[in-house]
Design a protein around this motif. Structure first.
Motif, mmCIF file in Angstrom:
data_model
loop_
_atom_site.group_PDB
_atom_site.id
_atom_site.type_symbol
_atom_site.label_atom_id
_atom_site.label_comp_id
_atom_site.label_asym_id
_atom_site.label_seq_id
_atom_site.Cartn_x
_atom_site.Cartn_y
_atom_site.Cartn_z
ATOM 1 N N GLY A 1 0.767 -1.229 0.000
ATOM 2 C CA GLY A 1 0.000 0.000 0.000
ATOM 3 C C GLY A 1 0.800 1.282 0.000
ATOM 4 N N ASP A 2 2.053 1.199 -0.280
ATOM 5 C CA ASP A 2 2.870 2.403 -0.257
ATOM 6 C C ASP A 2 3.059 2.898 -1.677
ATOM 7 O OD1 ASP A 2 6.303 3.103 0.856
ATOM 8 O OD2 ASP A 2 4.747 4.360 -0.022
ATOM 9 N N SER A 3 2.307 3.958 -2.048
ATOM 10 C CA SER A 3 2.378 4.457 -3.421
ATOM 11 C C SER A 3 3.740 5.004 -3.771
ATOM 12 C CB SER A 3 1.340 5.559 -3.648
ATOM 13 O OG SER A 3 0.051 5.029 -3.675
ATOM 14 N N ALA A 4 4.536 5.281 -2.744
ATOM 15 C CA ALA A 4 5.878 5.782 -3.011
ATOM 16 C C ALA A 4 6.807 4.658 -3.428
ATOM 17 C CB ALA A 4 6.423 6.484 -1.777
ATOM 18 N N THR A 5 6.374 3.434 -3.279
ATOM 19 C CA THR A 5 7.240 2.303 -3.585
ATOM 20 C C THR A 5 6.622 1.364 -4.617
ATOM 21 O OG1 THR A 5 8.050 2.396 -1.317
ATOM 22 C CG2 THR A 5 8.533 0.381 -2.556
ATOM 23 N N TYR A 6 5.334 1.146 -4.537
ATOM 24 C CA TYR A 6 4.707 0.117 -5.351
ATOM 25 C C TYR A 6 3.726 0.734 -6.347
ATOM 26 C CZ TYR A 6 6.635 -2.896 -1.778
ATOM 27 O OH TYR A 6 7.492 -3.537 -0.927
ATOM 28 N N GLU A 7 3.943 0.381 -7.606
ATOM 29 C CA GLU A 7 3.111 0.931 -8.668
ATOM 30 C C GLU A 7 1.722 0.323 -8.624
ATOM 31 O OE1 GLU A 7 4.955 0.689 -12.435
ATOM 32 O OE2 GLU A 7 3.246 1.539 -13.519
ATOM 33 N N GLN A 8 0.724 1.136 -8.962
ATOM 34 C CA GLN A 8 -0.651 0.659 -9.047
ATOM 35 C C GLN A 8 -0.951 0.238 -10.483
ATOM 36 O OE1 GLN A 8 -3.470 3.434 -7.307
ATOM 37 N NE2 GLN A 8 -2.032 3.983 -5.696
ATOM 38 N N TYR A 9 -1.651 -0.861 -10.614
ATOM 39 C CA TYR A 9 -2.064 -1.381 -11.917
ATOM 40 C C TYR A 9 -3.581 -1.283 -11.997
ATOM 41 C CZ TYR A 9 2.671 -3.127 -12.153
ATOM 42 O OH TYR A 9 4.045 -3.212 -12.178
ATOM 43 N N PHE A 10 -4.054 -0.710 -13.092
ATOM 44 C CA PHE A 10 -5.462 -0.382 -13.199
ATOM 45 C C PHE A 10 -6.237 -1.425 -14.002
ATOM 46 C CE2 PHE A 10 -6.019 3.811 -11.376
ATOM 47 C CZ PHE A 10 -4.705 4.213 -11.198
ATOM 48 N N GLY A 11 -7.489 -1.623 -13.588
ATOM 49 C CA GLY A 11 -8.410 -2.444 -14.354
ATOM 50 C C GLY A 11 -9.045 -1.635 -15.466
ATOM 51 N N PRO A 12 -9.885 -2.290 -16.289
ATOM 52 C CA PRO A 12 -10.492 -1.615 -17.438
ATOM 53 C C PRO A 12 -11.629 -0.674 -17.060
ATOM 54 C CG PRO A 12 -11.257 -3.863 -17.312
ATOM 55 C CD PRO A 12 -10.213 -3.719 -16.257
ATOM 56 N N GLY A 13 -12.124 -0.775 -15.827
ATOM 57 C CA GLY A 13 -13.172 0.122 -15.383
ATOM 58 C C GLY A 13 -14.574 -0.392 -15.629
ATOM 59 N N THR A 14 -15.517 0.145 -14.878
ATOM 60 C CA THR A 14 -16.954 -0.072 -15.087
ATOM 61 C C THR A 14 -17.577 1.276 -15.387
ATOM 62 O OG1 THR A 14 -17.137 -1.991 -13.608
ATOM 63 C CG2 THR A 14 -19.147 -0.731 -14.039
ATOM 64 N N ARG A 15 -18.212 1.358 -16.551
ATOM 65 C CA ARG A 15 -18.898 2.603 -16.918
ATOM 66 C C ARG A 15 -20.315 2.539 -16.379
ATOM 67 N NH1 ARG A 15 -17.837 6.572 -20.445
ATOM 68 N NH2 ARG A 15 -16.075 5.350 -21.243
ATOM 69 N N LEU A 16 -20.626 3.409 -15.431
ATOM 70 C CA LEU A 16 -21.954 3.449 -14.809
ATOM 71 C C LEU A 16 -22.735 4.634 -15.357
ATOM 72 C CD1 LEU A 16 -24.009 2.506 -12.637
ATOM 73 C CD2 LEU A 16 -22.892 4.098 -11.065
ATOM 74 N N THR A 17 -23.918 4.353 -15.838
ATOM 75 C CA THR A 17 -24.819 5.397 -16.314
ATOM 76 C C THR A 17 -26.104 5.321 -15.511
ATOM 77 O OG1 THR A 17 -23.902 5.218 -18.548
ATOM 78 C CG2 THR A 17 -26.022 6.357 -18.301
ATOM 79 N N VAL A 18 -26.448 6.428 -14.875
ATOM 80 C CA VAL A 18 -27.677 6.487 -14.086
ATOM 81 C C VAL A 18 -28.688 7.343 -14.845
ATOM 82 C CG1 VAL A 18 -28.714 7.113 -11.882
ATOM 83 C CG2 VAL A 18 -26.340 6.309 -11.960
ATOM 84 N N THR A 19 -29.820 6.738 -15.192
ATOM 85 C CA THR A 19 -30.819 7.442 -16.013
ATOM 86 C C THR A 19 -31.959 8.004 -15.173
ATOM 87 O OG1 THR A 19 -32.041 5.409 -16.392
ATOM 88 C CG2 THR A 19 -30.298 5.958 -17.975
#
Lengths: 116, 109
Positions: free
Chosen positions: A98-116
């Motif tokens: 959990g130390d952003s100064a040391t360990y890189e974060q890898y991202f997922g593709p995301g969820t696109r949420l649309t609220v109508t």
């Protein structure tokens, strides 16, 4: 190896309904993050999990938002009584620790949420 | 509290030209990241800059970090259409990353 995965990729819901978004981090990554990206904007931090420590919820915009994580695996972000301003892409990331100064974060593709 | 500002937010450049994107941050950041995001896609890590004076290059992109000025730059050399995307810089405030608003780059013929 497999990267961060998220489901669903797209979610359309009616205002007032509850939604659950899922994130599967990279195996062995103890830290997991949720971010929100509104259209044309940068990423806003929502919540962070590190191992068995209490999560950092400082970025959650309201008490309608909550998240859980089972051990060091799957996380679920829940939005209750959705509002139109919740429409965004919700991105999950994981890192070895959990130390952003040391360990890189890898991202997922995301969820696109649309609220109508 | 760390704040990160990028400029420009929008950039239209001709193929073959050079340009620089700027990333200013308000307080000490242990690392500075640059990410690329294509439309509808997630973030792809480009560079991690660890210390003052750090310079990294990959193809037509070069990133640098000046911790004294609290400034990072992403320099684009001889732009090509494939570089069209949104570029984000991010610093490490506490544990979560703090992102700039992004620079939407469009490379035109």
């Amino acid at each position: 190896g497999a990267g961060v995965s998220q489901s669903p990729s797209n979610k359309v819901t009616e205002k007032g309904k509850d939604v659950e978004l899922r994130c599967d981090p990279i195996s062995g990554h103890t830290a997991l993050y949720w971010y929100r990206q509104r259209l044309g904007q940068g990423l806003e931090f929502l919540i962070y999990f590190q191992g068995n420590s209490a999560p950092d919820k400082s970025g959650l915009p309201s008490d309608r938002f909550s998240a859980e994580r089972t051990g060091e695996s799957v996380s679920t972000l829940t939005i209750q009584r959705t509002q139109q301003e919740d429409s965004a892409v919700y991105l999950c990331a994981s890192s070895l620790a959990g130390d952003s100064a040391t360990y890189e974060q890898y991202f997922g593709p995301g969820t696109r949420l649309t609220v109508t | 509290e760390l704040k990160v500002e990028q400029n420009p937010l929008f950039l239209s450049m001709q193929e073959g030209k050079n340009y620089t994107i700027y990333c200013n941050y308000s307080t000490t950041s242990d690392r500075l990241y640059w990410y690329r995001q294509d439309p509808g896609k997630s973030l792809e890590s480009l560079f991690v800059l660890l210390s003052n004076g750090a310079v990294k290059q990959e193809g037509r992109l070069m990133a640098s970090l000046d911790t004294k000025a609290r400034l990072s730059t992403l320099h684009i050399t001889a732009a090509v259409h494939d570089l069209s995307a949104t570029y984000f810089c991010a610093g490490t405030g506490n544990t979560p990353l703090v992102f700039g608003k992004g620079t939407r780059l469009s490379v035109i013929a």
